[in-house]
Write a protein that holds these residues in place. Structure first.
Motif, PDB file in Angstrom:
ATOM      1  N   LEU A 380      10.219   0.936   4.456  1.00 14.18           N
ATOM      2  CA  LEU A 380       9.975  -0.402   4.979  1.00 14.18           C
ATOM      3  C   LEU A 380      11.096  -0.909   5.877  1.00 14.18           C
ATOM      4  CD1 LEU A 380       8.462  -1.953   1.737  1.00 14.18           C
ATOM      5  CD2 LEU A 380       7.235  -1.384   3.839  1.00 14.18           C
ATOM      6  N   GLU A 381      12.286  -0.326   5.766  1.00 12.23           N
ATOM      7  CA  GLU A 381      13.391  -0.740   6.638  1.00 12.23           C
ATOM      8  C   GLU A 381      13.138  -0.388   8.099  1.00 12.23           C
ATOM      9  OE1 GLU A 381      17.043   0.837   5.295  1.00 12.23           O
ATOM     10  OE2 GLU A 381      17.197  -0.488   3.555  1.00 12.23           O
ATOM     11  N   LEU A 382      12.200   0.524   8.344  1.00 13.22           N
ATOM     12  CA  LEU A 382      11.885   0.890   9.721  1.00 13.22           C
ATOM     13  C   LEU A 382      11.223  -0.253  10.472  1.00 13.22           C
ATOM     14  CD1 LEU A 382      10.426   4.496   9.228  1.00 13.22           C
ATOM     15  CD2 LEU A 382      12.721   3.886   9.986  1.00 13.22           C
ATOM     16  N   ASN A 383      10.598  -1.180   9.721  1.00 14.00           N
ATOM     17  CA  ASN A 383       9.845  -2.272  10.342  1.00 14.00           C
ATOM     18  C   ASN A 383       8.875  -1.727  11.391  1.00 14.00           C
ATOM     19  OD1 ASN A 383      11.235  -4.024   8.765  1.00 14.00           O
ATOM     20  ND2 ASN A 383      11.991  -5.301  10.421  1.00 14.00           N
ATOM     21  N   ALA A 384       8.092  -0.745  10.989  1.00 12.81           N
ATOM     22  CA  ALA A 384       7.247  -0.028  11.948  1.00 12.81           C
ATOM     23  C   ALA A 384       5.795   0.083  11.490  1.00 12.81           C
ATOM     24  CB  ALA A 384       7.796   1.386  12.161  1.00 12.81           C
ATOM     25  N   TYR A 385       5.409  -0.674  10.463  1.00 13.07           N
ATOM     26  CA  TYR A 385       4.086  -0.470   9.867  1.00 13.07           C
ATOM     27  C   TYR A 385       3.117  -1.583  10.222  1.00 13.07           C
ATOM     28  CZ  TYR A 385       6.365   3.084   7.029  1.00 13.07           C
ATOM     29  OH  TYR A 385       7.057   4.184   6.623  1.00 13.07           O
ATOM     30  N   THR A 386       1.868  -1.197  10.440  1.00 11.37           N
ATOM     31  CA  THR A 386       0.750  -2.124  10.492  1.00 11.37           C
ATOM     32  C   THR A 386      -0.188  -1.751   9.356  1.00 11.37           C
ATOM     33  OG1 THR A 386       0.900  -2.456  12.880  1.00 11.37           O
ATOM     34  CG2 THR A 386      -1.199  -2.990  11.834  1.00 11.37           C
ATOM     35  N   ILE A 387      -0.323  -2.654   8.391  1.00 13.67           N
ATOM     36  CA  ILE A 387      -1.108  -2.416   7.184  1.00 13.67           C
ATOM     37  C   ILE A 387      -2.435  -3.157   7.324  1.00 13.67           C
ATOM     38  CG2 ILE A 387      -1.133  -2.590   4.671  1.00 13.67           C
ATOM     39  CD1 ILE A 387       1.119  -0.837   5.777  1.00 13.67           C
ATOM     40  N   VAL A 388      -3.550  -2.471   7.086  1.00 13.12           N
ATOM     41  CA  VAL A 388      -4.879  -3.052   7.241  1.00 13.12           C
ATOM     42  C   VAL A 388      -5.612  -2.956   5.913  1.00 13.12           C
ATOM     43  CG1 VAL A 388      -6.989  -3.060   8.633  1.00 13.12           C
ATOM     44  CG2 VAL A 388      -4.857  -2.194   9.616  1.00 13.12           C
ATOM     45  N   THR A 389      -6.119  -4.094   5.423  1.00 15.36           N
ATOM     46  CA  THR A 389      -6.795  -4.086   4.126  1.00 15.36           C
ATOM     47  C   THR A 389      -7.660  -5.325   3.960  1.00 15.36           C
ATOM     48  OG1 THR A 389      -6.457  -4.007   1.713  1.00 15.36           O
ATOM     49  CG2 THR A 389      -4.837  -5.246   2.998  1.00 15.36           C
ATOM     50  N   TYR A 390      -8.649  -5.224   3.085  1.00 16.22           N
ATOM     51  CA  TYR A 390      -9.403  -6.413   2.688  1.00 16.22           C
ATOM     52  C   TYR A 390      -8.952  -6.907   1.317  1.00 16.22           C
ATOM     53  CZ  TYR A 390     -12.403  -3.720  -0.552  1.00 16.22           C
ATOM     54  OH  TYR A 390     -12.874  -2.954  -1.591  1.00 16.22           O
ATOM     55  N   ARG A 391      -8.013  -6.155   0.687  1.00 17.00           N
ATOM     56  CA  ARG A 391      -7.505  -6.550  -0.625  1.00 17.00           C
ATOM     57  C   ARG A 391      -5.978  -6.545  -0.607  1.00 17.00           C
ATOM     58  NH1 ARG A 391     -11.209  -2.710  -3.402  1.00 17.00           N
ATOM     59  NH2 ARG A 391      -9.352  -1.647  -4.147  1.00 17.00           N
ATOM     60  N   PRO A 392      -5.368  -7.543   0.000  1.00 19.84           N
ATOM     61  CA  PRO A 392      -3.900  -7.563   0.034  1.00 19.84           C
ATOM     62  C   PRO A 392      -3.279  -7.655  -1.349  1.00 19.84           C
ATOM     63  CG  PRO A 392      -4.809  -9.656   0.799  1.00 19.84           C
ATOM     64  CD  PRO A 392      -5.955  -8.698   0.700  1.00 19.84           C
ATOM     65  N   SER A 393      -4.024  -8.186  -2.316  1.00 17.15           N
ATOM     66  CA  SER A 393      -3.487  -8.295  -3.673  1.00 17.15           C
ATOM     67  C   SER A 393      -3.218  -6.933  -4.293  1.00 17.15           C
ATOM     68  CB  SER A 393      -4.446  -9.090  -4.563  1.00 17.15           C
ATOM     69  OG  SER A 393      -5.687  -8.419  -4.681  1.00 17.15           O
ATOM     70  N   ASP A 394      -3.865  -5.887  -3.774  1.00 17.81           N
ATOM     71  CA  ASP A 394      -3.663  -4.541  -4.314  1.00 17.81           C
ATOM     72  C   ASP A 394      -2.435  -3.851  -3.739  1.00 17.81           C
ATOM     73  OD1 ASP A 394      -5.860  -4.811  -5.882  1.00 17.81           O
ATOM     74  OD2 ASP A 394      -7.129  -3.395  -4.811  1.00 17.81           O
ATOM     75  N   LEU A 395      -1.823  -4.426  -2.726  1.00 18.80           N
ATOM     76  CA  LEU A 395      -0.628  -3.817  -2.151  1.00 18.80           C
ATOM     77  C   LEU A 395       0.556  -4.009  -3.091  1.00 18.80           C
ATOM     78  CD1 LEU A 395      -0.904  -5.055   1.548  1.00 18.80           C
ATOM     79  CD2 LEU A 395      -1.653  -2.851   0.618  1.00 18.80           C
TER      80      LEU A 395
END
Length: 599
Positions: A380-395
């Motif tokens: 996560l320190e890379l600050n390089a992610y795009t996360i796509v979901t319909y259930r953010p609570s599961d992250l």
């Protein structure tokens, strides 16, 4: 972005009166020892630079003559421009202009500009004049330090999005504009400083050595000016463009099924690719194959029941000009999960080492990044992610807390809405600013950021350049929240099992009593559920026609016709011919209270 390239102007930036400032060579040696490629971009004629510096092997490449000549330490050169015709030189001599020429460039004192301009106009030549303090340069149109650097990086297989440039004068604007991070020295042009992301403080070129030593210790490029490389996401209702920065953030795209979140994700991917960023898009459901229509996009794994070989992915993502879509749509879920446990750490390791890919997009992230397994898979320190979901609570909580940007589509689940509020982590975002999220049209979204004073911005998404590949099979299996399930009823009481997906509905409908199905058809419950919950208005219209025929006594039983319509739309032709009795739905507990999905 990872710092991988350092592009430096020479005179006034790292040299004074043509001589390298003390401490510059050792600082460049330290940078190269850390794997950073060093390029000098100068207006000087190459032979002059060699006479001043001697052996040029202390850098990896030279962009000379203001972008018209490339040179490498092994002696190879490439000429990117042409000298003006002989008639131009004759005209300068006739006008008494003192000048020098290189392989492509003509140099003179800045005071000679009016005479030189008159010669260019009289001869109608495609030449431009560039100033550099008290001197000027004449060269072909469309040649600059920026174009020269771009060619040098292409030869070296590097991206300008991993580069820092430093300059001091008028002819450095194009150099700074080409790189991800632009720095200007404080003793140089005020106009250039105003355009730069950072200003190197000091009283002369020796101060650049300290800046270089500081920059090479950073795990990624320092933050640039907001909006320097913006994405245009859409327009507000009053026509104002909505833009957002891309570098140095972890982003979340959230919305329920058929809310348009994969459309929004694809739009963002398109803009990143067009701007020259490289992506690795992890595509569990085959939604992003259309990106292959853009230059430099490779789709791996499409129509294959095995995931792409890991070495094949690793090789592809290390190309500075190639984006990769990893298509897992034909792979079983358990195999996808196992594959991602190897793929995501590999991507993070390669990116930390090489800086590529610039962005990693993970769709259907709730399957792979949940609390038990999510955090070790991402850097996560890379600050390089795009996360796509319909259930953010599961992250995983660590992932939710690392989100800097949110593009929110329609969201009706109260639980997920509360999760979204927590992710925003911005006390200035008023809850009432998100109250209409459950009614958001598919062509609109909300942008949430963590910046102080930020407010949700509602906007209409721009059109896509590439086709949006909507794989209907995944909507066949997709389960809605219990509150949206279809509950079969008879005489006002629920019977049997509720259907939370179209697949379950098609399996349960033939076994439903004909009288119950008839009651639902008369009230148009079936078509309304499909339209309201799944937003499939084409299918809902066809079901509505069946219901109408039943109400007009032109049809005795609606069960088989409606189930067949669903199968024809959401399964392959071979599967549809088997009929609904071959659709296997998991056992669902009997619903004891009517759902709001029923009429």
């Amino acid at each position: 972005m990872k710092f991988g390239v350092l592009a430096l102007d020479y005179d006034g930036t790292i040299a004074q009166d043509g001589v390298l400032a003390p401490g510059i060579k050792p600082a460049l040696a330290e940078a190269r020892a850390r794997g950073i490629v060093v390029i000098i971009a100068t207006g000087r004629i190459l032979s002059d630079l060699r006479s001043l510096c001697g052996d040029l092997s202390f850098v990896d490449a030279i962009v000379a003559e203001n972008g018209a000549v490339l040179a490498f330490p092994n002696g190879q050169t490439r000429i990117l421009g042409r000298l003006p015709p002989l008639s131009f030189f004759n005209e300068l001599q006739r006008r008494g202009v003192a000048f020098r020429s290189g392989q492509c460039i003509v140099e003179a004192d800045a005071s000679a500009a009016p005479a030189i301009l008159a010669a260019i106009r009289e001869l109608q030549l495609p030449l431009v004049i560039l100033f550099n303090r008290g001197r000027l340069m004449v060269l072909e149109q469309a040649i600059s330090k920026g174009t020269g650097l771009r060619d040098a990086l292409r030869i070296l297989r590097l991206s300008p999005h991993n580069a820092i440039s430093i300059g001091d004068a008028e002819n450095d604007h194009a150099l700074l504009a080409e790189c991800e991070l632009a720095a200007a020295v404080s003793w140089g042009s005020p106009t250039l400083q105003a355009e730069a992301d950072q200003v190197v403080k000091g009283d002369g070129p020796s101060a650049v050595a300290a800046y270089i030593r500081w920059a090479i210790t950073q795990s990624r490029l320092p933050a640039g000016r907001p909006g320097r490389h913006p994405l245009t996401l859409g327009t507000t209702h009053d026509g104002q463009p909505v833009t957002d920065a891309v570098s140095g953030v972890n982003a979340l795209i959230v919305g329920e099924s058929q809310s348009g979140k994969s459309w929004a994700t694809g739009l963002i991917c398109e803009q990143l690719i067009i701007q020259g960023y490289t992506l690795c898009v992890i595509d569990p459901e085959g939604d992003y194959g259309g990106l292959e229509a853009l230059p430099g996009v490779l789709v791996l794994g499409a129509d294959d029941d095995r995931p792409p070989d890991m070495p094949e992915v690793a090789h592809a993502i290390q190309h500075f000009d190639l984006s990769v879509v990893v298509d897992l749509s034909c792979v079983h879920l358990q195999e996808k999960v196992a594959y991602m446990k190897a793929l995501l750490p590999m991507l993070a390791s390669i990116r930390r080492t090489t800086g590529l890919p610039h962005r990693i997009v993970v769709d259907e992230a709730h399957y792979f990044l949940h609390e038990e397994t999510g955090t070790p898979l991402l850097d996560l320190e890379l600050n390089a992610y795009t996360i796509v979901t319909y259930r953010p609570s599961d992250l995983a909580p660590e992932i939710r807390s690392a989100i800097d940007r949110v593009v929110a589509k329609r969201l009706t689940s109260v639980h997920e809405f509360e999760t979204l509020l927590a992710i925003a982590k911005n006390t200035n975002i008023a809850r009432e600013g998100l109250t209409d999220l459950d009614k958001l049209p598919t062509d609109e979204a909300l942008l949430l950021t963590r910046q102080a004073g930020g407010q949700p911005r509602r906007f209409k998404l721009l059109p896509r350049l590439t086709a949006h590949v909507r794989h209907r099979e995944k909507y066949f299996d997709f389960e809605v929240v219990p509150e949206q399930a279809f509950v079969f009823t008879e005489g006002g009481s629920s019977i049997g099992s509720s259907a939370r997906s179209l697949k379950q509905f098609a399996a349960f409908l033939p076994g439903c009593p004909a009288s119950s199905a008839g009651d639902h058809a008369r009230r148009a419950d079936f078509s309304r559920w499909v339209a309201d919950v799944f937003q499939d208005h084409s299918l809902a219209s066809n079901i509505r026609k069946v219901e109408q025929r039943y109400r007009l006594n032109r049809l005795d039983d609606v069960r088989q016709p409606i189930a067949s319509l669903i199968l024809e739309r959401y399964t392959t032709p071979q599967e549809a011919t088997l009929g609904p009795e071959h659709v296997v739905a998991p056992a669902i507990a009997v619903e004891t209270s009517p759902s709001r999905a029923t009429a």
